[in-house]
Design a protein around this motif. Sequence first.
Motif, PDB file in Angstrom:
ATOM      1  N   LEU A 216       0.793  -1.235   0.000  1.00 39.32           N
ATOM      2  CA  LEU A 216       0.000   0.000   0.000  1.00 39.32           C
ATOM      3  C   LEU A 216       0.827   1.288   0.000  1.00 39.32           C
ATOM      4  CD1 LEU A 216      -2.739  -1.137   2.531  1.00 39.32           C
ATOM      5  CD2 LEU A 216      -3.008  -0.882   0.088  1.00 39.32           C
ATOM      6  N   GLY A 217       2.146   1.155   0.156  1.00 43.31           N
ATOM      7  CA  GLY A 217       2.978   2.351   0.080  1.00 43.31           C
ATOM      8  C   GLY A 217       3.413   2.898   1.421  1.00 43.31           C
ATOM      9  N   VAL A 218       4.265   3.925   1.360  1.00 42.14           N
ATOM     10  CA  VAL A 218       4.915   4.462   2.556  1.00 42.14           C
ATOM     11  C   VAL A 218       3.938   5.216   3.467  1.00 42.14           C
ATOM     12  CG1 VAL A 218       5.594   6.639   1.449  1.00 42.14           C
ATOM     13  CG2 VAL A 218       6.948   5.748   3.349  1.00 42.14           C
ATOM     14  N   VAL A 219       2.867   5.795   2.892  1.00 44.10           N
ATOM     15  CA  VAL A 219       1.907   6.571   3.701  1.00 44.10           C
ATOM     16  C   VAL A 219       1.186   5.663   4.693  1.00 44.10           C
ATOM     17  CG1 VAL A 219      -0.151   8.009   3.662  1.00 44.10           C
ATOM     18  CG2 VAL A 219       1.602   8.319   1.919  1.00 44.10           C
ATOM     19  N   VAL A 220       0.737   4.499   4.216  1.00 46.45           N
ATOM     20  CA  VAL A 220       0.043   3.570   5.112  1.00 46.45           C
ATOM     21  C   VAL A 220       1.027   2.944   6.095  1.00 46.45           C
ATOM     22  CG1 VAL A 220      -1.468   1.552   5.243  1.00 46.45           C
ATOM     23  CG2 VAL A 220      -1.651   3.103   3.298  1.00 46.45           C
ATOM     24  N   GLU A 221       2.267   2.716   5.662  1.00 40.59           N
ATOM     25  CA  GLU A 221       3.288   2.211   6.590  1.00 40.59           C
ATOM     26  C   GLU A 221       3.499   3.206   7.736  1.00 40.59           C
ATOM     27  OE1 GLU A 221       7.981   0.789   6.551  1.00 40.59           O
ATOM     28  OE2 GLU A 221       7.311   2.509   5.382  1.00 40.59           O
ATOM     29  N   ARG A 222       3.474   4.479   7.406  1.00 47.80           N
ATOM     30  CA  ARG A 222       3.636   5.524   8.429  1.00 47.80           C
ATOM     31  C   ARG A 222       2.481   5.478   9.416  1.00 47.80           C
ATOM     32  NH1 ARG A 222       3.889  10.187   5.208  1.00 47.80           N
ATOM     33  NH2 ARG A 222       6.009   9.593   4.634  1.00 47.80           N
TER      34      ARG A 222
END
Length: 417
Positions: A216-222
């Motif tokens: 899902l990308g870095v935004v959701v990881e954050r």
Amino acid sequence: MHAFGLIDCNNFYASCERVFQPKLKNSPVVVLSNNDGCIIARSEEAKSLGIPMGAPYYKYKDCLEKNHVNIFSSNYELYGDMSERVMDSIRIMVEKNNIEVYSIDEAFIKLSGDNISEYAKKISSNIMQWTGIPTSIGISNTKTLSKIANHVAKKIAEENVFDMRDEKIKEKVMKKLPVNKIWGISTGWSEKLRNLDIHTALELRDADSNFIRKKLGVVVERIVLELRGISCLDIEKYKNKKSIIVSKSFGTLITDINLLEQALSNHVSRACEKLRIQNSKAKSISIFIQTNKFRKDLPQYRASKHHVLELPSSDTGKLIKISKNLLNIIFRNNYMYSKCGVTLQDISSNNYEQKHMFEKNDPIIDILMKRVDSLNSYLGKNSVFHASQGTTKEWKMKRKNLSPCYTTNWKSLPLVR
């Protein structure tokens, strides 16, 4: 150790209407959108009647009348001023570098010390005393967690402050919270998470962060890290808007280009005012006009036009002239228009001015615009305006249940007998 707090005004628009009409306390209140179209704010009493958010007014008109619901048209002048009063109250109690105004009725704060929860209660109490607006405050280790804590705080009738820094409390709350209710998780992301068998905030917190980043990308990881109590999002300082949009639907469908010019001139004037408030100028302007897309029985038309200035400007007169020229290019007869708008783009600070070989801004114009803003601030909105803005404003949106502005117009000051 610091903590983040989210201060949220409860049922803000409805609460603003109650400040100057105490008789509305404990009575159901709803606020309608532009042209009194949909219900965009509800008091707790109105919510308990089963009136949904965003519901078309005409569909619930009988239900509202039957239950003696107090109905108000949107009074954005009042709501904007009351918002500033709330934010100014917060600034008195919290250092300015630790405040982020997130929306008209929300602000993130960063607090430190041993009695954070008690101080948050004091903040909420003082805002109520100074402005009359009730607030809820959620506290936790990150901004994302404080947003979740605020959901719980709204349900606590007496305290309105919920401290969610304890790990056991976090788990209990997140176990019941669906992923689509997490701040920053879009509808698309929540669907993808459900397909990955992740349904709650707790399940997302415990998911493999590298796997989430890959899918899902870095935004959701954050967001995953924020749910674990690792702060990735700090308080953001105020940033000037990169574009300014002003648009409104008309109270009635119009065909006259002169009325369109009046409406557009008013929108340009408001956009330029916002531009000058943040000490900026715009290098380009776009306008649009459109018919009512919901009226399938009428011919449909939508058009827009863009113009780039030689030098950035915040001169209302200059930009009104340009917008009227653009309107004459895209206007077509035999259509019934329902809306128009303006967008100012390529915005830069007044402190930075790109030099031009053949053009130069007249400093007198900047001084004149400041004088106009000062007069309108002191005497009342639109005390001084351009003739092209018109005086009758036949195109103005419907606001049949509009309350007085109270705080922004001398004529609307509350009377004490």
